[in-house]
Design an enzyme around this catalytic site. Structure first.
Site, PDB file in Angstrom:
ATOM      1  N   CYS A 213      20.339  58.083  28.023  1.00 48.74           N
ATOM      2  CA  CYS A 213      21.231  57.919  29.184  1.00 48.74           C
ATOM      3  C   CYS A 213      22.113  56.670  29.102  1.00 48.74           C
ATOM      4  O   CYS A 213      23.323  56.742  29.349  1.00 48.74           O
ATOM      5  CB  CYS A 213      20.409  57.905  30.464  1.00 48.74           C
ATOM      6  SG  CYS A 213      18.969  56.836  30.380  1.00 48.74           S
TER       7      CYS A 213
ATOM      8  N   HIS B 147      22.334  53.735  36.549  1.00 51.50           N
ATOM      9  CA  HIS B 147      22.191  52.591  35.648  1.00 51.50           C
ATOM     10  C   HIS B 147      23.462  51.739  35.674  1.00 51.50           C
ATOM     11  O   HIS B 147      24.563  52.260  35.883  1.00 51.50           O
ATOM     12  CB  HIS B 147      22.023  53.058  34.206  1.00 51.50           C
ATOM     13  CG  HIS B 147      20.701  53.688  33.877  1.00 51.50           C
ATOM     14  ND1 HIS B 147      19.635  53.727  34.719  1.00 51.50           N
ATOM     15  CD2 HIS B 147      20.292  54.301  32.730  1.00 51.50           C
ATOM     16  CE1 HIS B 147      18.620  54.337  34.131  1.00 51.50           C
ATOM     17  NE2 HIS B 147      19.003  54.698  32.920  1.00 51.50           N
TER      18      HIS B 147
END
Ligand code: A2P
Length: 347
Positions: A130, A243
């Protein structure tokens, strides 16, 4: 009539699995059939899809009969057990785990960066890590203009990267702390609510954790070059599902922030978010639920004439995982790449 495809989601009950379901519906993926697979634990449960409640089945050999595409997000060991079996039955597996990412036979694809790599698949295509996907989307457009020499990255990674149970654990820990009780850590190694800690993946002999090495190795594979020097420090922070990354980029020659801004404002999958007067830049709460990687705070590195600093936030479950996988599936359909390259050459 346009073609439609039979799709299975392996790990349908997980954080990424449920997002895959939502994306197949909202993006109107051409489905003839959708099968939801998870472990024996989930048999008897259902998940909503297009107004129906679809049953969860336990994964088994027969589960892949007549399936065209498997979207797998059930962890590396589950993928290692089932991916080859699904391919044997004629499916293409788009795998979200790290099981096959560095396998030379397996393309590692971010559709905004290296869509052409998908054409060489032999049944399995890997979805990158990711943090790597989010960084790749943001820096590839700059790399295409002036090759990047070196990257120094610090990540601020949400609980979602450790799955739905970790997200629930952070909420429980936060409630416990607010009620004056000690937080309990069972899924993550330490309490994450009101805390942070270096990423808890295994460490190598140089002191880098697996997550950091994924950023190094996967970025090079996706960009098709071993020349970029990369170092990363990955940290888990008490954010639920987006994130953030602070990225220092060194080019061979100077790259002005305005030129970078101009390029990124027109790059696919990127949204420039900057209001310098208001000190307003990308934030994980604003990246949550969005498809684009939010990029901002682009500035000259005052310590290096060829250095740029940028900051990004991206939804870990969406572009960092499920959306990238669905985009790969859309690419296969659009470019007629469902058959492995060898079979295509023979037909
Ligand atoms: P289950 O809910 O039945 O355990 P997350 O990453 O959010 O933790 O989700 C992990 C996903 O992977 C879940 O859908 C989980 O199903 C699935 N899963 C975990 N282990 C297995 C397994 N051995 N076989 C099939 N699915 C699995």
């Amino acid at each position: 009539m346009s073609k439609s495809y039979s799709v299975a989601i392996l790990g349908a009950t997980g954080a990424v699995g449920t997002e895959l379901l939502e994306l197949l519906e909202s993006r109107n993926f051409p489905l003839s059939n959708l099968k939801l697979l998870a472990s024996q634990r989930s048999v008897g449960r259902t998940l909503p899809f297009k107004g129906e409640n679809l049953p969860i089945e336990a994964v088994s050999d027969r589960a892949f009969d007549d399936i065209d595409i498997v979207l797998a997000s059930a962890g590396g060991s589950t993928s290692k057990t089932w991916a080859a079996k699904a391919v044997e039955k004629g499916a293409v597996v788009i795998d979200n785990s790290s099981a096959f990412r560095m396998n030379e036979e397996v393309p590692l694809v971010v559709p905004e960066v290296n869509p052409q790599a998908a054409a060489g698949h032999k049944g399995i295509i890997a979805n990158p890590n990711c943090t790597t996907i989010l960084m790749a989307v943001a820096i590839w457009p700059l790399h295409k203009v002036k090759p990047i020499q070196r990257l120094v990255v610090a990540t601020y990674q949400s609980a979602s990267g450790a799955g739905a149970k970790a997200m629930a654990e952070v909420k429980t820990q936060a409630s416990a702390i607010l009620e004056g009780q000690a937080p309990v850590a069972e899924v993550l190694p330490y309490p994450l609510a009101f805390n942070l800690f270096p990423h808890n993946s295994p460490l190598n002999d140089w002191g880098y954790c697996e997550e950091e090495m994924k950023m190094v190795n996967e970025t090079r594979k996706i960009f098709g070059t071993q020349q970029i020097r990369i170092t990363a420090t990955c940290v888990r922070v008490p954010v639920l599902r987006a994130h953030s990354e602070a990225i220092n980029i060194e080019f061979e020659t100077p790259f002005s922030p305005d030129e970078a801004r101009e390029i990124l404002s027109q790059s696919p999958g990127v949204k420039l978010v900057e209001d310098w007067r208001a000190n307003y830049f990308p934030m994980p709460i604003e990246a949550t639920g969005r498809d684009e990687v939010l990029v901002g705070r682009i500035r000259q590195d005052i310590s290096h004439p060829c250095g740029l600093e940028l900051w990004l936030c991206g939804d870990q479950i969406r572009k960092g995982a499920a959306l990238n996988a669905v985009q790969i599936a859309e690419l296969l359909v659009e470019k007629n790449l469902l058959k492995p390259a060898i079979a295509q050459a023979m037909s």
